[in-house]
Enzyme design. Structure first.
Site, PDB file in Angstrom:
ATOM      1  N   HIS A 155     -10.758  17.369  -5.591  1.00  0.00           N
ATOM      2  CA  HIS A 155     -11.496  16.994  -4.392  1.00  0.00           C
ATOM      3  C   HIS A 155     -12.898  17.595  -4.383  1.00  0.00           C
ATOM      4  CE1 HIS A 155      -7.734  15.797  -1.865  1.00  0.00           C
ATOM      5  NE2 HIS A 155      -8.216  14.812  -2.567  1.00  0.00           N
ATOM      6  N   CYS A 206     -13.716  -5.202   0.912  1.00  0.00           N
ATOM      7  CA  CYS A 206     -14.421  -3.991   1.329  1.00  0.00           C
ATOM      8  C   CYS A 206     -13.553  -2.744   1.191  1.00  0.00           C
ATOM      9  CB  CYS A 206     -14.927  -4.120   2.759  1.00  0.00           C
ATOM     10  SG  CYS A 206     -13.657  -4.489   3.982  1.00  0.00           S
TER      11      CYS A 206
END
Length: 542
Positions: free
Chosen positions: A191, A502
């Site tokens: 992360h 999207c």
């Protein structure tokens, strides 16, 4: 051979030259095992500390809300999920009760066991998550011990160096002062690497024991392109990497310039590459990286941290400011998608066992129509007089949903008496399987479809997209999603309407050729991904 060069892993691209700021961690290896307190008092200490850390993480997430994408911000939601994991808390409280151990010792023991189990699975993704568990555990234990990791201060731009740096720490620093990040631990899927890329901070991780050669205030060259650092560089090395940095900068400028144009495959197929945005800063990035337009404007991100509903005029003013960054471009504006993982203080939402499938999106909009949906619709209708905008409707489940929102748009348009010659184009964000499987029932009621594949995958696979324990199922949903996209493309083509994507899979390079082949007209992705995706499309030949 350069004896002052250390090889690591390139986690975020870029070259930087600067002084080291070495972050030293608190030593929490010595923890009192037994407690003189009653177990109930230790459990209360644990609960209070969890609450303190949760508020801290939410604050850090808020620090980055205008700087990185929704997908990347969800990392902080994952941190909270780890912190509040019911199984981990249950085991910790059981240890406190049965052994009369201290809260910090019990939590450290249980979290280490938890991370150990995950680490034993040979999976890079899960291995990275085990590191997240350790980071959250360390932060909670520091709170329990009364220590603080927040007193790290440095003035002026520095290259941060540490054994490990957490996503929470990155969010607590002013990003303009971070020239680069170097760590002993870590990998390209961590992360920390994801957040570094999102903030455009060059990073090299995985230096292991070699990091001991780096000293505070020493000069350092960080090469994120090659995954290496050079400590105490010679004048020759400094000159060489200053040239490399300038070349990289010019190359990037040329790529950006090239990407201002729409892109075609080598065989001539045209596809729009739009940007997903949620703020003014995102819009500026979309302009910088060459977006053809805005494929998803997440309006709710503009109004998360406040105490009251945004008014019609307030929304009109803010949307105008954001659109004026790219005033000639198409803007696909999603109606507010509050609920589920995006709760706000000014909307009274009851507790739901499955909030992702409860009151959210337009369901919530119609429940609070006068205060929530009506002002937004009126602002968008007024906006459409001067700009090329389209409205995207979230969480449409059946035909009555789309009929209801169409009627609302017509009613508000009539009430405003603006003498508009046509209605704003209206589209469905395909997130529910019912719409995806029955597009022919909806096609005559809309002007376009845009696939929200993140939510669609969680509904197809019965796997909560905010729960990392079932994250593997989302990748496995892709073949089914591709079949659904192809079917919707075929139906839409016959009616002369277009289809976009999207969701997260829109930026998967390995799927680009298939998207174009099945008739997808538009992709909407994180702004920073646009140059890479456009370059890949140029190389495709059907």
């Amino acid at each position: 051979m350069n004896h002052n060069k250390i090889k690591g892993i390139g986690a975020s691209p870029g070259i930087e030259i600067g002084e080291i700021f070495f972050i030293k961690k608190n030593n929490i290896s010595i923890i009192k095992k037994n407690s003189s307190n009653k177990p109930i008092d230790e459990i209360n200490r644990l609960k209070n500390s969890i609450s303190i850390l949760e508020k801290k993480i939410l604050g850090l997430k808020n620090n980055l809300k205008n700087k990185i994408s929704k997908e990347n911000l969800s990392i902080y939601d994952s941190n909270i999920e780890i912190l509040k994991d019911p199984d981990l808390i249950e085991k910790t409280t059981h240890l406190i009760k049965s052994k009369n151990y201290s809260a910090e010792y019990s939590y450290k023991y249980c979290s280490e066991e938890y991370a150990k189990v995950i680490n034993e699975i040979d999976d890079e993704y899960l291995s990275a998550r085990a590191k997240d568990i350790k980071e959250i555990s360390n932060e909670l234990i520091e709170i329990l011990l009364g220590k603080s990791s927040a007193n790290i201060n440095f003035s002026g731009p520095k290259i941060l160096v540490s054994e490990k740096i957490s996503t929470n720490e990155i969010a607590s620093f002013k990003s303009k002062y971070i020239k680069g990040i170097v760590t002993a631990e870590g990998g390209s899927t961590d992360h920390v690497s994801i957040i570094s890329k999102a903030l455009e901070i060059p990073a090299v991780v995985g230096l292991k024991s070699e990091i001991k050669k780096l000293k505070n205030n020493d000069k350092l060259i960080l090469n994120g392109q090659e995954g290496e650092v050079i400590y105490n560089p010679t004048q020759k090395q400094l000159k060489e990497y200053k040239i490399k940095k300038n070349i990289l900068k010019e190359k990037f400028k040329n790529v950006i310039k090239k990407n201002k144009e729409t892109v075609k495959t080598t065989s001539g197929e045209l596809i729009k590459v739009n940007a997903n945005i949620g703020s003014l800063n995102d819009a500026k990035k979309a302009l910088k990286y060459g977006a053809d337009g805005i494929g998803l404007f997440r309006t709710e991100f503009c109004f998360l941290n406040r105490q009251n509903f945004p008014s019609e005029d307030e929304q009109l003013k803010l949307y105008t400011k954001i659109i004026n960054v790219l005033p000639k471009k198409e803007f696909i504006i999603r109606l507010s998608d509050f609920g589920s993982d995006k709760k706000v203080d000014y909307i009274n939402q009851p507790y739901e066992q499955n909030p992702a499938m409860g009151y959210r999106g337009l369901r919530l909009g119609f429940k609070y129509y006068d205060k929530l949906l009506k002002p937004q619709l009126r602002a968008l209708i007024r906006l459409s007089l001067n700009y090329n905008i389209k409205i995207l409707c979230p969480m449409i489940s059946d035909i009555d949903d789309i009929k209801e929102i169409k009627k609302a748009v017509i009613n508000e348009s009539d009430d405003l008496k603006l003498n508009k010659t046509s209605q704003i184009p209206l589209g469905i964000m395909i997130e529910t399987p019912n719409v995806a499987m029955n597009a022919e029932e909806f096609i005559d009621h809309v002007d376009f479809f845009s696939f929200g594949t993140n939510d669609l995958s969680q509904f197809l696979m019965a796997a909560d997209r905010t729960n990392e324990n079932v994250a593997k199922y989302h990748e496995k949903a892709i073949p089914s999603i591709m079949k659904l996209i192809e079917n919707v493309c075929n139906i839409s083509k016959k009616k002369g309407k277009w289809v976009g994507i999207c969701g997260e899979i829109a930026s998967k390079k390995e799927l680009l050729k298939m998207f174009i082949k099945i008739g997808v007209n538009e992709l909407s992705i994180s702004p920073i991904m646009i140059p890479e995706i456009k370059e890949s499309i140029r190389k495709i030949k059907l």
